[in-house]
Design a protein around this motif. Structure first.
Motif, short mmCIF file in Angstrom:
data_model
loop_
_atom_site.label_atom_id
_atom_site.label_comp_id
_atom_site.label_asym_id
_atom_site.label_seq_id
_atom_site.Cartn_x
_atom_site.Cartn_y
_atom_site.Cartn_z
N LEU A 38 -5.86 -1.33 -32.51
CA LEU A 38 -5.94 -2.15 -33.96
C LEU A 38 -4.41 -2.82 -34.25
O LEU A 38 -4.42 -3.92 -34.88
N ALA A 39 -3.29 -1.82 -34.17
CA ALA A 39 -1.93 -2.15 -34.48
C ALA A 39 -1.62 -3.44 -33.66
O ALA A 39 -0.59 -4.41 -33.99
N ALA A 40 -2.23 -3.37 -32.38
CA ALA A 40 -1.67 -4.58 -31.28
C ALA A 40 -2.41 -5.90 -31.80
O ALA A 40 -2.06 -6.92 -31.25
N LEU A 41 -3.75 -6.14 -32.28
CA LEU A 41 -4.33 -6.98 -32.42
C LEU A 41 -3.30 -8.34 -33.13
O LEU A 41 -3.53 -9.30 -32.70
N PRO A 42 -2.65 -7.88 -34.47
CA PRO A 42 -1.92 -8.77 -34.96
C PRO A 42 -0.72 -9.66 -34.32
O PRO A 42 -0.67 -10.79 -34.02
N THR A 43 -0.19 -8.81 -33.10
CA THR A 43 0.71 -9.27 -32.41
C THR A 43 0.22 -10.23 -31.51
O THR A 43 0.58 -11.42 -31.16
N LEU A 44 -1.09 -10.06 -30.97
CA LEU A 44 -1.54 -10.84 -29.90
C LEU A 44 -2.19 -12.18 -30.58
O LEU A 44 -1.83 -13.28 -30.11
N LEU A 45 -2.55 -11.96 -31.68
CA LEU A 45 -3.00 -13.16 -32.73
C LEU A 45 -1.85 -14.04 -32.83
O LEU A 45 -1.84 -15.30 -32.99
N SER A 46 -0.65 -13.55 -33.10
CA SER A 46 0.48 -14.32 -33.69
C SER A 46 0.98 -15.06 -32.59
O SER A 46 1.62 -16.01 -32.48
N LYS A 47 0.92 -14.31 -31.29
CA LYS A 47 1.21 -15.02 -29.99
C LYS A 47 0.57 -16.12 -29.33
O LYS A 47 0.94 -16.81 -28.74
N GLY A 48 -0.83 -15.86 -29.98
CA GLY A 48 -1.80 -16.99 -29.54
C GLY A 48 -2.18 -16.70 -28.04
O GLY A 48 -2.99 -17.55 -27.43
N THR A 49 -2.33 -15.40 -27.69
CA THR A 49 -2.82 -14.83 -26.51
C THR A 49 -4.13 -14.81 -26.45
O THR A 49 -5.00 -13.80 -27.38
N LEU A 50 -4.90 -15.40 -25.45
CA LEU A 50 -6.48 -15.17 -25.48
C LEU A 50 -6.69 -15.03 -24.18
O LEU A 50 -6.26 -15.71 -23.17
N ALA A 51 -7.91 -14.25 -23.90
CA ALA A 51 -8.52 -14.32 -22.22
C ALA A 51 -9.68 -15.33 -22.53
O ALA A 51 -10.68 -15.10 -23.45
N LEU A 52 -9.89 -16.17 -21.54
CA LEU A 52 -10.68 -17.25 -21.53
C LEU A 52 -11.80 -17.04 -20.57
O LEU A 52 -11.63 -16.43 -19.39
N PRO A 53 -13.17 -17.32 -20.65
CA PRO A 53 -14.28 -17.06 -19.61
C PRO A 53 -14.03 -17.80 -18.38
O PRO A 53 -13.32 -18.96 -18.60
N SER A 54 -14.69 -17.42 -17.38
CA SER A 54 -15.39 -16.27 -17.41
C SER A 54 -14.75 -15.44 -16.24
O SER A 54 -14.48 -15.88 -15.17
N PHE A 55 -14.82 -14.17 -16.28
CA PHE A 55 -14.07 -13.26 -15.36
C PHE A 55 -14.76 -12.76 -14.28
O PHE A 55 -14.52 -12.02 -13.30
N ILE A 56 -16.14 -13.05 -14.27
CA ILE A 56 -17.19 -12.76 -13.35
C ILE A 56 -17.67 -14.03 -12.78
O ILE A 56 -17.57 -15.14 -13.05
N GLY A 57 -18.66 -13.73 -11.92
CA GLY A 57 -19.46 -14.98 -11.05
C GLY A 57 -20.49 -15.51 -11.77
O GLY A 57 -21.42 -16.07 -11.08
N ASP A 58 -20.62 -15.25 -13.01
CA ASP A 58 -21.67 -16.00 -13.85
C ASP A 58 -20.94 -16.64 -15.04
O ASP A 58 -19.88 -16.48 -15.58
N ASP A 59 -21.58 -17.82 -15.25
CA ASP A 59 -21.18 -18.77 -16.34
C ASP A 59 -21.22 -18.09 -17.76
O ASP A 59 -20.39 -18.28 -18.68
N GLY A 60 -22.11 -17.20 -18.19
CA GLY A 60 -22.46 -16.65 -19.46
C GLY A 60 -22.68 -17.49 -20.39
O GLY A 60 -23.68 -18.23 -20.26
N LEU A 61 -21.84 -17.74 -21.45
CA LEU A 61 -22.22 -18.57 -22.52
C LEU A 61 -21.72 -19.85 -22.36
O LEU A 61 -22.01 -20.89 -23.23
N PHE A 62 -20.93 -20.11 -21.15
CA PHE A 62 -20.32 -21.32 -20.96
C PHE A 62 -20.47 -22.01 -19.62
O PHE A 62 -19.84 -21.45 -18.78
N PRO A 63 -21.46 -22.99 -19.47
CA PRO A 63 -21.55 -23.78 -18.41
C PRO A 63 -20.41 -23.96 -17.53
O PRO A 63 -19.52 -24.57 -18.12
N GLY A 64 -20.22 -23.61 -16.04
CA GLY A 64 -19.15 -24.05 -15.37
C GLY A 64 -18.05 -22.89 -15.58
O GLY A 64 -17.15 -23.14 -14.72
N ALA A 65 -18.45 -21.94 -16.29
CA ALA A 65 -17.04 -20.93 -16.44
C ALA A 65 -16.91 -19.84 -15.37
O ALA A 65 -15.91 -19.05 -15.37
#
Length: 194
Positions: A38-65
Motif C-alpha cells: 500500500l505504501a508503494a502504490l503512490p510511488t508507482l503512480l507518481s512515476k507512471g509505471t504500469l503493466a500493460l496486457p497481456s502477459f499470457i497467451g490470451d487476449d483477455g479484455l483487449f483483442p490482440g494483446a
C-alpha cells in the motif's frame, strides 16, 4: 464475455480473465507485506509505471494483446513495488471487466484475491459508488453450493457467508484521482487503436 445463468434462471453477464495468473507473472518471486505494498502504490503512480496486457497467451479484455504484456515507465525497484504493480494490474483488469458488465451493485471478492487487501482497497477506490466486501470463507464455492441446496431443502442450517467491508484508499489520505488517472492511462495504452 460470457453469459451464465443463476439458480433462478436469470442471466448473469460475466467475464473470464486470467488476472490471477498474470498477477503471479508480474509479481514473480517478490513478496511484501500489505502495508509495504500500500505504501508503494503512490510511488508507482507518481512515476507512471504500469503493466500493460497481456502477459499470457490470451487476449483477455483487449483483442490482440496476447503475449504483448509489458511495463511502461520506470521499472519497480523493490519487492513491494513489484507486488504493487501486480496489484494495480489486477485491480485495473477487474475494474475494466466491471465496466464492461455495467456493474452497479455490491461487489464481493472471493477466492484468491479475497486475501489480497491492497487489491481490494484499490478496487474499492476505483468503484467508489459501489460497496465492496471480502468473503471471509475459505470455502466460498462449497458454501455457495450448500446455500443453493438449503434453498430447496431447508431441513438443516447452513452458515451464511461472512463479509468484511473494504474501505477506499482515500481513508488513508491517498488521492483517489491519482488511481483513476492511472486507470485511464492504462486503458488508453491497452485499447487497440481504431
Amino acid at each position: 464475455m460470457v453469459l451464465n445463468i443463476d439458480v433462478d434462471g436469470e442471466h448473469v453477464p460475466s467475464t473470464l480473465i486470467a488476472s490471477g495468473r498474470e498477477y503471479e507473472l508480474i509479481r514473480g518471486d517478490n513478496r511484501a507485506s500489505d502495508a509495504a505494498v500500500l505504501a508503494a502504490l503512490p510511488t508507482l503512480l507518481s512515476k507512471g509505471t504500469l503493466a500493460l496486457p497481456s502477459f499470457i497467451g490470451d487476449d483477455g479484455l483487449f483483442p490482440g494483446a496476447a503475449h504483448r504484456g509489458r511495463i511502461v515507465g520506470p521499472r519497480p525497484e523493490t519487492p513491494a513495488e513489484w507486488q504493487a504493480l501486480a496489484v494495480l494490474y489486477a485491480a485495473f483488469s477487474a475494474n475494466r471487466s466491471l465496466d464492461a458488465l455495467g456493474s452497479s451493485k455490491r461487489i464481493i471478492i472471493d477466492g484468491g484475491f479475497a486475501a489480497n487487501l491492497p487489491f481490494a482497497r484499490c478496487l474499492a477506490t476505483l468503484r467508489s459508488q459501489q460497496s465492496v466486501g471480502i468473503s471471509q470463507s475459505r470455502d466460498g464455492t462449497a458454501l455457495g453450493a450448500a446455500l443453493l441446496w438449503r434453498r430447496f431443502s431447508r431441513t438443516l442450517p447452513v452458515s451464511s457467508v461472512m463479509l468484511e467491508s473494504v474501505t477506499s484508499l482515500s481513508k488513508d489520505g491517498f488521492n483517489p484521482g491519482d488511481l483513476s488517472a492511472a486507470y485511464q492511462s492504462w486503458i488508453a495504452f491497452s485499447e487497440p487503436a481504431s
